[in-house]
Design a protein around this motif. Structure first.
Motif, PDB file in Angstrom:
ATOM      1  N   LEU A 191      -0.285 -11.627 -34.176  1.00  0.00           N
ATOM      2  CA  LEU A 191      -1.448 -11.297 -33.415  1.00  0.00           C
ATOM      3  C   LEU A 191      -2.530 -12.563 -33.777  1.00  0.00           C
ATOM      4  O   LEU A 191      -3.522 -12.358 -33.292  1.00  0.00           O
ATOM      5  CB  LEU A 191      -2.171 -10.002 -33.960  1.00  0.00           C
ATOM      6  N   GLY A 192      -2.126 -13.598 -34.439  1.00  0.00           N
ATOM      7  CA  GLY A 192      -3.170 -14.694 -34.480  1.00  0.00           C
ATOM      8  C   GLY A 192      -3.967 -14.538 -36.058  1.00  0.00           C
ATOM      9  O   GLY A 192      -4.176 -13.402 -36.398  1.00  0.00           O
ATOM     10  N   ASP A 193      -4.110 -15.567 -36.435  1.00  0.00           N
ATOM     11  CA  ASP A 193      -4.925 -15.811 -37.761  1.00  0.00           C
ATOM     12  C   ASP A 193      -4.335 -15.086 -38.918  1.00  0.00           C
ATOM     13  O   ASP A 193      -5.101 -14.531 -39.535  1.00  0.00           O
ATOM     14  CB  ASP A 193      -6.549 -15.338 -37.266  1.00  0.00           C
ATOM     15  N   GLY A 194      -3.033 -15.274 -38.899  1.00  0.00           N
ATOM     16  CA  GLY A 194      -2.317 -14.660 -40.086  1.00  0.00           C
ATOM     17  C   GLY A 194      -2.089 -13.023 -39.879  1.00  0.00           C
ATOM     18  O   GLY A 194      -1.268 -12.462 -40.542  1.00  0.00           O
ATOM     19  N   ASN A 195      -2.425 -12.454 -38.756  1.00  0.00           N
ATOM     20  CA  ASN A 195      -2.496 -11.097 -38.568  1.00  0.00           C
ATOM     21  C   ASN A 195      -1.123 -10.797 -37.776  1.00  0.00           C
ATOM     22  O   ASN A 195      -0.752 -11.705 -36.966  1.00  0.00           O
ATOM     23  CB  ASN A 195      -3.472 -10.359 -37.713  1.00  0.00           C
TER      24      ASN A 195
END
Length: 576
Positions: A180-184
């Motif tokens: 989902l982006g940014d480590g998520n």
């Protein structure tokens, strides 16, 4: 953390991810919807089935896209109509890509317009099954044949990773996930039982369980695709998953979010209950229609019993007021929360009226009946209610409510019946009808120093005045042994209700005859006075006939010399 509906809030355990939950009043027509805003995508879990909810989702997404354009990923926790119908109905700005994901079984069910697995047959008006395209096939039967990534128009890719989890007991929890982006990331687990296509989804510390928390509920277990073995395995796997310290909140498909610990306790209780649901029959449209009729009959009879309860409490309150015990009188009336009971029954009648106007599906009426029965059971189970009300009446009401819940689950209570000696049981009813069971006056005098003991003693005295004490009974038992394959308590309930019903319409003489024939025991109820069957109420007689029918018996009303006779047929313990 408390998850608030209709407002953006941070997702615990995730970086730069927010959630906007849409949580309507719990119903079976449309599910909750959970919208996530993540750096690389907007995620919609279960759009639901109401156009007005779809419009709200569209507005929320459009506002989020104005801040940052991203693809929209729509996930279905399963393909049931109340979760999936509006998956293709979002109204979004031009150029926004929407990719839809669901378990392969659910995708196939929607593709082939399967009214059973989507449970579309439950809803009036033949609602359209979702026709949207699902690009993301979750947990395919042939993983090698499916693309590992979905291509986006801007050249980006949504890659779906498959990574099963080996559990300590040797079982495997099927898992997929995507960035989902940014480590998520969004994690997806296959959690069948309620439906073969059921999945659960995790973002940060939130776990969305779809309808798993309700999969053993009456009126839900037995729906097409429900599977007992899968459900028990899933419950054990999710219980293990909830041991993960990172999961703090569980979000169900209907109703409000709860703590992971509360959900774990609920699922463990559900597992114990579900272990007995081995032979649940299919909850198809025909069975639901029959159950809807049963709901109407049962709640009318239950309302009559609660009218008796409230009448007796008002009587006790009246006499306490005469004794200038006003505070005690008020407490007696509060014992059975009459206003709450009226509200519960009124709420059901409102749903029933909506059904009669074709505004809600029959299934809604059945589920509302389940809710009413469970609420009334709670009222009757309170210790102070048990202390102040007539034990036999309370037990009669409890058995009636439990029978209803068992039948909705598909548990035919015939299997639990023990043979009963009919002649002996009738004799006991007649003795009870004529016995005062009134405490000695000294009992009241001894209790007068203790207010609670006095209230209980007075209530028992008032409850002892049976409506049958002034009835003349004539009993002609069969000379042969009359053993019927029906539980004594249930037969006692039905006979007592019928006899009290005869007394209630003015009968002063009741003749009871038992007869034995091959395979059956018959009980005839008649009177010297004329009996009009309509005075009993059609639903009451239908309820008893239906209940006896499940046990292999029947209730018939015949005319004899211009008068009515009630004939109960029971399955004999053995052919004579």
């Amino acid at each position: 953390m408390k998850i608030e509906p209709n407002v953006w809030q941070k997702v615990p355990g995730a970086t730069a991810v927010e959630i906007f939950p849409i949580i309507p009043k719990a119903n079976c027509v449309s599910s909750n919807c959970y919208i996530f805003s993540a750096p690389d995508a907007l995620v919609v879990v279960d759009p639901g089935a109401r156009p007005e909810q779809t419009r709200q989702i569209s507005r929320v997404l459009t506002d989020a896209l104005a801040l940052s354009q991203r693809p929209i990923l729509v996930f279905l926790s399963h393909c049931h109509q109340d979760h999936s119908q509006e998956a293709g109905g979002l109204e979004l700005p031009a150029g926004i890509e929407v990719k839809r994901f669901a378990h392969q079984v659910g995708v196939e069910a929607m593709k082939h317009r399967d009214p059973n697995l989507t449970v579309a047959y439950l809803y009036p008006g033949n609602p359209g099954i979702c026709t949207a395209r699902f690009e993301g096939i979750l947990f395919p039967s042939s993983p090698a044949s499916e693309p590992r990534a979905l291509e986006l128009a801007d050249g980006g890719r949504i890659e779906l990773h498959t990574e099963p989890i080996a559990m300590p007991d040797g079982a495997t929890l099927q898992r997929q996930w995507l960035h989902l982006g940014d480590g998520n990331r969004l994690e997806i687990y296959h959690t069948p039982g309620h439906s073969p296509c059921s999945i659960s989804l995790r973002v940060g510390s939130l776990l969305m369980l779809g309808d798993l928390p309700f999969a053993a509920n009456p009126g839900v277990c037995g729906l097409d695709g429900w599977n007992h073995a899968d459900l028990l395995q899933t419950l054990r796997k999710v219980d293990w998953l909830l041991e993960t310290p990172g999961i703090t909140v569980c979000c169900p498909g209907h109703g409000y979010c709860v703590s992971a610990q509360s959900m774990r306790e609920k699922l463990r209780l559900m597992e114990a209950e579900a272990s007995n649901l081995t032979d649940v029959p299919l909850l198809d449209a025909e069975r639901i229609s029959a159950l809807k009729i049963y709901v109407d009959e049962l709640l009318e009879e239950t309302a009559a019993l609660f009218t008796i309860f409230s009448g007796r409490l008002y009587t006790v309150s009246y006499y306490l007021s005469l004794l200038e015990e006003d505070s005690a009188a008020s407490r007696v009336l509060a014992t059975l929360d009459i206003d709450r009971i009226d509200s519960i029954l009124s709420d059901f009648r409102r749903i029933a009226e909506m059904f009669n106007n074709s505004a809600v599906p029959e299934w809604t009426v059945v589920l509302k009946g389940v809710q009413v029965a469970s609420s009334l059971q709670q009222v009757l189970s309170a210790e102070h209610v048990q202390q102040l009300l007539d034990f036999s009446l309370v037990d009669r009401a409890q058995r009636r409510l439990e029978d209803f819940l068992s039948v909705v689950r598909g548990l035919q209570f015939l299997q639990t019946e023990q043979p009963g000696a009919v002649n002996e049981l009738i004799a006991q009813i007649l003795v009870r009808a004529k016995s005062a069971h009134v405490p000695e006056s000294t009992d009241l005098m001894e209790a007068v120093e203790d207010e609670q003991s006095f209230l209980e003693a007075l209530t028992r005295r008032l409850a002892a005045h049976s409506p049958l004490r002034d009835i003349e009974f004539e009993f002609a038992p069969a000379t042969q042994e009359a053993n019927a394959n029906i539980g004594a308590e249930r037969l006692d309930d039905i006979l007592t209700d019928l006899i009290e019903g005869m007394a209630g319409i003015g009968v002063k003489h009741i003749r009871i005859v038992t007869e034995v024939s091959p395979g059956h025991v018959a009980i005839r109820l008649s009177s010297r006075e004329r009996i009009n069957p309509a005075a009993f109420g059609r639903r009451r007689l239908d309820l008893y006939h239906r209940t006896l029918g499940w046990l292999g018996g029947s209730l018939e009303c015949s005319q004899q010399a211009g008068n009515a006779e009630l004939l109960i047929r029971l399955p004999a313990l053995q052919a004579v």
